[in-house]
Scaffold this motif. Structure first.
Motif, PDB file in Angstrom:
ATOM      1  N   PRO A  21       0.842  -1.199   0.000  1.00 42.36           N
ATOM      2  CA  PRO A  21       0.000   0.000   0.000  1.00 42.36           C
ATOM      3  C   PRO A  21       0.875   1.246   0.000  1.00 42.36           C
ATOM      4  O   PRO A  21       1.942   1.270   0.625  1.00 42.36           O
ATOM      5  CB  PRO A  21      -0.807  -0.116   1.285  1.00 42.36           C
ATOM      6  CG  PRO A  21      -0.086  -1.104   2.124  1.00 42.36           C
ATOM      7  CD  PRO A  21       0.742  -1.962   1.219  1.00 42.36           C
ATOM      8  N   LEU A  22       0.450   2.278  -0.722  1.00 39.61           N
ATOM      9  CA  LEU A  22       1.212   3.518  -0.782  1.00 39.61           C
ATOM     10  C   LEU A  22       0.956   4.395   0.423  1.00 39.61           C
ATOM     11  O   LEU A  22       1.800   5.184   0.820  1.00 39.61           O
ATOM     12  CB  LEU A  22       0.875   4.283  -2.063  1.00 39.61           C
ATOM     13  CG  LEU A  22       1.222   3.570  -3.357  1.00 39.61           C
ATOM     14  CD1 LEU A  22       0.716   4.368  -4.544  1.00 39.61           C
ATOM     15  CD2 LEU A  22       2.715   3.343  -3.447  1.00 39.61           C
ATOM     16  N   GLY A  23      -0.242   4.292   0.983  1.00 41.18           N
ATOM     17  CA  GLY A  23      -0.571   5.084   2.152  1.00 41.18           C
ATOM     18  C   GLY A  23      -0.705   6.573   1.864  1.00 41.18           C
ATOM     19  O   GLY A  23      -0.497   7.397   2.738  1.00 41.18           O
ATOM     20  N   GLU A  25      -2.520   9.932   1.519  1.00 41.23           N
ATOM     21  CA  GLU A  25      -3.754  10.513   2.026  1.00 41.23           C
ATOM     22  C   GLU A  25      -4.275  11.533   1.022  1.00 41.23           C
ATOM     23  O   GLU A  25      -3.522  12.349   0.516  1.00 41.23           O
ATOM     24  CB  GLU A  25      -3.516  11.167   3.369  1.00 41.23           C
ATOM     25  CG  GLU A  25      -3.200  10.161   4.465  1.00 41.23           C
ATOM     26  CD  GLU A  25      -3.105  10.814   5.827  1.00 41.23           C
ATOM     27  OE1 GLU A  25      -3.781  11.829   6.058  1.00 41.23           O
ATOM     28  OE2 GLU A  25      -2.343  10.294   6.640  1.00 41.23           O
ATOM     29  N   ALA A  42      -8.414   6.395  -4.020  1.00 40.34           N
ATOM     30  CA  ALA A  42      -8.004   5.899  -2.707  1.00 40.34           C
ATOM     31  C   ALA A  42      -8.251   4.398  -2.579  1.00 40.34           C
ATOM     32  O   ALA A  42      -7.515   3.692  -1.890  1.00 40.34           O
ATOM     33  CB  ALA A  42      -8.731   6.655  -1.611  1.00 40.34           C
ATOM     34  N   ASP A  45      -5.325   1.699  -3.355  1.00 42.47           N
ATOM     35  CA  ASP A  45      -4.156   1.472  -2.503  1.00 42.47           C
ATOM     36  C   ASP A  45      -4.045  -0.007  -2.146  1.00 42.47           C
ATOM     37  O   ASP A  45      -4.960  -0.589  -1.569  1.00 42.47           O
ATOM     38  CB  ASP A  45      -4.263   2.311  -1.242  1.00 42.47           C
ATOM     39  CG  ASP A  45      -2.924   2.531  -0.573  1.00 42.47           C
ATOM     40  OD1 ASP A  45      -1.882   2.191  -1.175  1.00 42.47           O
ATOM     41  OD2 ASP A  45      -2.905   3.053   0.557  1.00 42.47           O
ATOM     42  N   GLY A  46      -2.949  -0.623  -2.550  1.00 47.16           N
ATOM     43  CA  GLY A  46      -2.716  -2.027  -2.266  1.00 47.16           C
ATOM     44  C   GLY A  46      -3.305  -2.981  -3.288  1.00 47.16           C
ATOM     45  O   GLY A  46      -3.223  -4.188  -3.128  1.00 47.16           O
ATOM     46  N   HIS A  52      -5.597  -1.046 -12.088  1.00 40.91           N
ATOM     47  CA  HIS A  52      -5.654   0.410 -11.986  1.00 40.91           C
ATOM     48  C   HIS A  52      -6.181   1.091 -13.243  1.00 40.91           C
ATOM     49  O   HIS A  52      -6.846   2.117 -13.150  1.00 40.91           O
ATOM     50  CB  HIS A  52      -4.268   0.980 -11.671  1.00 40.91           C
ATOM     51  CG  HIS A  52      -3.796   0.666 -10.295  1.00 40.91           C
ATOM     52  ND1 HIS A  52      -2.807   1.407  -9.687  1.00 40.91           N
ATOM     53  CD2 HIS A  52      -4.138  -0.278  -9.392  1.00 40.91           C
ATOM     54  CE1 HIS A  52      -2.580   0.923  -8.490  1.00 40.91           C
ATOM     55  NE2 HIS A  52      -3.371  -0.100  -8.287  1.00 40.91           N
TER      56      HIS A  52
END
Length: 73
Positions: A21-23, A25, A42, A45-46, A52
């Motif tokens: 995960p990029l995390g 925000e 969002a 993520d992961g 994508h």
């Protein structure tokens, strides 16, 4: 046990071969259509990158439609 002040708990480590995960925000813009697109991003993520493309295309179209609507107003 709580983490010491100034530290956060480590993110869980994914299984081998799973994406990290990029995390990142995302900050809400206050514009519902744009925020809906950000929420879609969002959710990636992961997720493996081959999933994508369809989401990016959908978000791009949503944002283009939002901009076009602003031009019409």
């Amino acid at each position: 046990m709580p983490e010491p002040e100034g530290r956060t708990a480590a993110a869980p480590v994914p299984a081998p071969g799973e994406p990290l995960p990029l995390g990142v925000e995302l900050t809400p813009t206050g514009h519902p259509a744009v925020d809906a697109g950000l929420a879609r991003l969002a959710a990636l993520d992961g997720v493996p990158t081959d999933a994508h493309v369809a989401v990016y295309e959908d978000v791009h179209q949503r944002l283009a439609d939002t901009l076009a609507a602003l031009d019409r107003d």
